[in-house]
Enzyme design. Structure first.
Site, PDB file in Angstrom:
ATOM      1  N   HIS A 399       0.814  -1.223   0.000  1.00  0.00           N
ATOM      2  CA  HIS A 399       0.000   0.000   0.000  1.00  0.00           C
ATOM      3  C   HIS A 399       0.842   1.264   0.000  1.00  0.00           C
ATOM      4  CE1 HIS A 399       0.458   0.000   4.516  1.00  0.00           C
ATOM      5  NE2 HIS A 399       0.449   1.302   4.306  1.00  0.00           N
ATOM      6  N   ASP A 447      -0.131  -7.598   1.394  1.00  0.00           N
ATOM      7  CA  ASP A 447       0.399  -6.227   1.467  1.00  0.00           C
ATOM      8  C   ASP A 447       1.929  -6.258   1.467  1.00  0.00           C
ATOM      9  OD1 ASP A 447       0.462  -3.500   1.682  1.00  0.00           O
ATOM     10  OD2 ASP A 447      -0.038  -3.438   3.817  1.00  0.00           O
ATOM     11  N   SER A 545       4.477   2.325   8.158  1.00  0.00           N
ATOM     12  CA  SER A 545       3.996   1.337   7.199  1.00  0.00           C
ATOM     13  C   SER A 545       5.157   0.852   6.341  1.00  0.00           C
ATOM     14  CB  SER A 545       2.923   1.958   6.294  1.00  0.00           C
ATOM     15  OG  SER A 545       1.746   2.200   7.011  1.00  0.00           O
TER      16      SER A 545
END
Length: 596
Positions: A399, A447, A545
């Site tokens: 992402h 992901d 992230s």
């Protein structure tokens, strides 16, 4: 920070909102980026000081709660964790913490004899003396003897419990400074040669080299924040003071003076913003030359131990450099990254609680993924973390990738706003997102992404003390194992976060437990894993992230997970969710082989 699943999701690459707080910003450490300029005390620097009004409005100085609150027992109910970590009756290695003595009981049990004042099955619980509001308008610091705490009051509040108000009486200004009263506030007018809010900083107060030998009295950051005491309960693990004397070899002790115990470029300290703990470099001068003479009547200041002052212009040399002489890229690449997962930190702060600060070289595989509009002259901005696994390859979260933008990675530096001489910046040549990557309203699946860096014949990143690779895992690791996440907490359009790399310790949570309806239910699949603390706490979501969740396997750090998503930050029964790297080993190897 973690990719947050919200009822109405924003575009996954829009890290900012109308107020500039950023979609991930509430995970980070909310603080200013340090300026770290030259000798700011000589410039027109506006001193930031906590006024009476600020003190009484500070949420941390709330009235003491005599009932149960988060400070009464931050261990939570962790019997399930200790069962997972029980060494099947073995006392080797010793499962008892804080110098507890392990005694075996039968074949599958043991008992820890805990030294005072520790208790708990593994002597993990120290005295919970610094409950909220115990010190009124002051900082609660830990001591080694009863009552195991002391209150350090914020002026103009007075000891012993920092609730009584008295402005300028007694005089808080040192070295002959005059206290000027202004309602419930005050200013110290210092005598010539002295400075600082309380006139504690003398004319010879400066540091040499990187400041490891600094023993001066500066207790403010570059931005004017007040330093916390090194024995503050905000900082120390397990609730006990580790300092047996006022000063140890690192200069740490029950004081709030700036020090450099871990190899940073200059002295630094921890400070607090609300309930957030941060650190920054200090407003301390670099020595122009060693001085031994001082004006008559001025008390001696601690003197640096080095005899040679450093250059004020030449940057520090990187610790490792390619070998001299003509070497082909192929030969250089072959001689580097032969081992993985073994850091060489300059000097770790073993007594300071994890999750606050990373020592230089301690997480050398951490990278910053940065983006800018394609073919533009705009600066690159940090958007995600990542982890170096080969000289030319970085793992990150799927992402994080926006193929419409130019991308680069920064590695070898702990700071985003002031990269040092060990920094390496490499452009991203190709981004490969997993073919089955998808998002739903409840989770992010598969992901994971690979970044191929631009280089020559397999040689991109240069291995140094500050740039190394993490290992890929071989197998599943046991539930309850303690692992490490790291990140900056800064977002593309937000100043909230830390410009310095931070780390936190998290626990691997049982998949069945994390799939319970009260936690994440059916949103979780076998490509994901949970890590954190089920009772909540910010340390469960402090990684950027795409950043690494690394665990120790055969004394090497393996990249076991990638920071992926979660439901808010530090919420009970909402631990962080990570991409399970072991499920993608074949995919990683196939993509690297197909893109040499």
């Amino acid at each position: 920070m973690n990719y947050v699943i919200q009822p109405k999701k924003k575009d996954k690459h829009n890290h900012g909102d109308e107020e500039g707080h950023g979609q991930h910003g509430h995970h980070g450490h909310q603080g200013h980026h340090g300026r770290h300029g030259n000798n700011s005390r000589h410039g027109m620097k506006k001193i930031k000081k906590m006024k009476y009004e600020d003190i009484i409005k500070d949420v941390f100085f709330a009235a003491e709660n005599t009932g149960d609150d988060e400070d009464d027992d931050d261990q939570g109910n962790q019997d399930w964790l200790f069962e997972l970590q029980d060494p099947d009756g073995q006392c080797n290695p010793n499962p008892c913490l804080n110098e507890g003595v392990c005694k075996e009981k039968g074949k599958r049990n043991y008992k820890c004899d805990c030294p005072s004042p520790f208790k708990g099955k593994r002597c993990e619980k120290g005295p919970r003396v610094c409950r909220r509001g115990r010190c009124g308008n002051g900082e609660c610091v830990l001591t080694s003897s009863p009552p195991f705490y002391e209150c350090k009051c914020k002026e103009p509040f007075k000891p012993p419990n920092c609730r009584r108000l008295s402005v300028c009486e007694p005089n808080p200004c040192s070295n002959g400074g005059k206290c000027i009263k202004d309602g419930n506030n005050f200013d110290c007018v210092c005598t010539e040669g002295f400075s600082g809010r309380f006139c504690k900083v003398g004319p010879d107060d400066c540091y040499l080299d990187d400041g490891e030998s600094y023993r001066g009295n500066v207790s403010e950051t570059d931005d004017g924040d007040d330093c916390l005491h090194w024995n503050s309960h905000f900082i120390l693990a397990h609730g006990v003071n580790p300092f047996k004397s006022f000063e140890d070899q690192d200069g740490l002790g029950p004081h709030n003076f700036c020090r450099n115990p871990d190899g940073e470029p200059k002295p630094w300290c921890f400070f607090r913003r609300g309930r957030r703990l941060l650190w920054d470099y200090c407003d301390v001068m670099r020595c122009i030359k060693p001085t031994t003479d001082r004006p008559t009547g001025v008390p001696p200041s601690p003197q640096p131990t080095s005899a040679n002052p450093p250059s004020t212009t030449k940057p520090p040399e990187p610790t490792a450099q390619p070998s001299a002489g003509p070497v082909s890229p192929t030969e250089t690449a072959a001689s580097q990254f032969r081992t993985c997962g073994v850091p060489q930190p300059k000097k770790a702060i073993t007594r300071i609680f994890g999750g606050l600060k990373v020592s230089p070289g301690a997480i050398p595989w951490q990278v910053s993924l940065q983006q800018k509009p394609k073919n533009s002259n705009l600066p690159y901005r940090h958007v995600c973390g990542g982890v170096l696994i080969k000289s030319c390859w970085v793992l990150t979260a799927g992402h994080c990738i926006d193929k419409s933008k130019d991308m680069q990675v920064l590695m070898g530096s702990l700071s985003l706003d002031k990269p040092d001489a060990s920094t390496q910046i490499l452009p991203v040549e190709k981004a490969i997102v997993h073919e089955n990557y998808r998002e739903t309203t409840g989770a992010v699946y598969n992901d994971i992404a690979l970044l191929r860096l631009r280089g020559t014949e397999g040689f991109c990143a240069n291995e140094t003390q500050f740039v190394k690779t993490a290992c890929l895992p071989d197998a599943q690791l046991p539930d309850g194992m303690e692992c490490t996440i790291s990140g900056w907490g800064a977002t593309e359009q937000s100043d909230y976060g830390s410009s310095h790399l931070l780390e936190a310790n998290v626990l691997l949570i049982n998949q069945e437990k994390c799939s319970e309806p009260a936690i994440y239910g059916s949103n979780l699949d076998n490509t994901m894993l949970c890590a954190g603390h089920l009772q909540g706490g910010v340390d469960s979501c402090q990684g950027d992230s795409g950043g690494p969740l690394t665990c120790k396997e055969n004394n090497s750090s393996v990249i076991y997970g990638l920071v992926s998503w979660g439901d808010q930050c530090g919420k009970q029964n909402r631990p962080g969710v990570y991409t399970r790297v072991t499920q993608f080993l074949d995919w990683i190897k196939s993509k690297i082989q197909a893109n040499p």
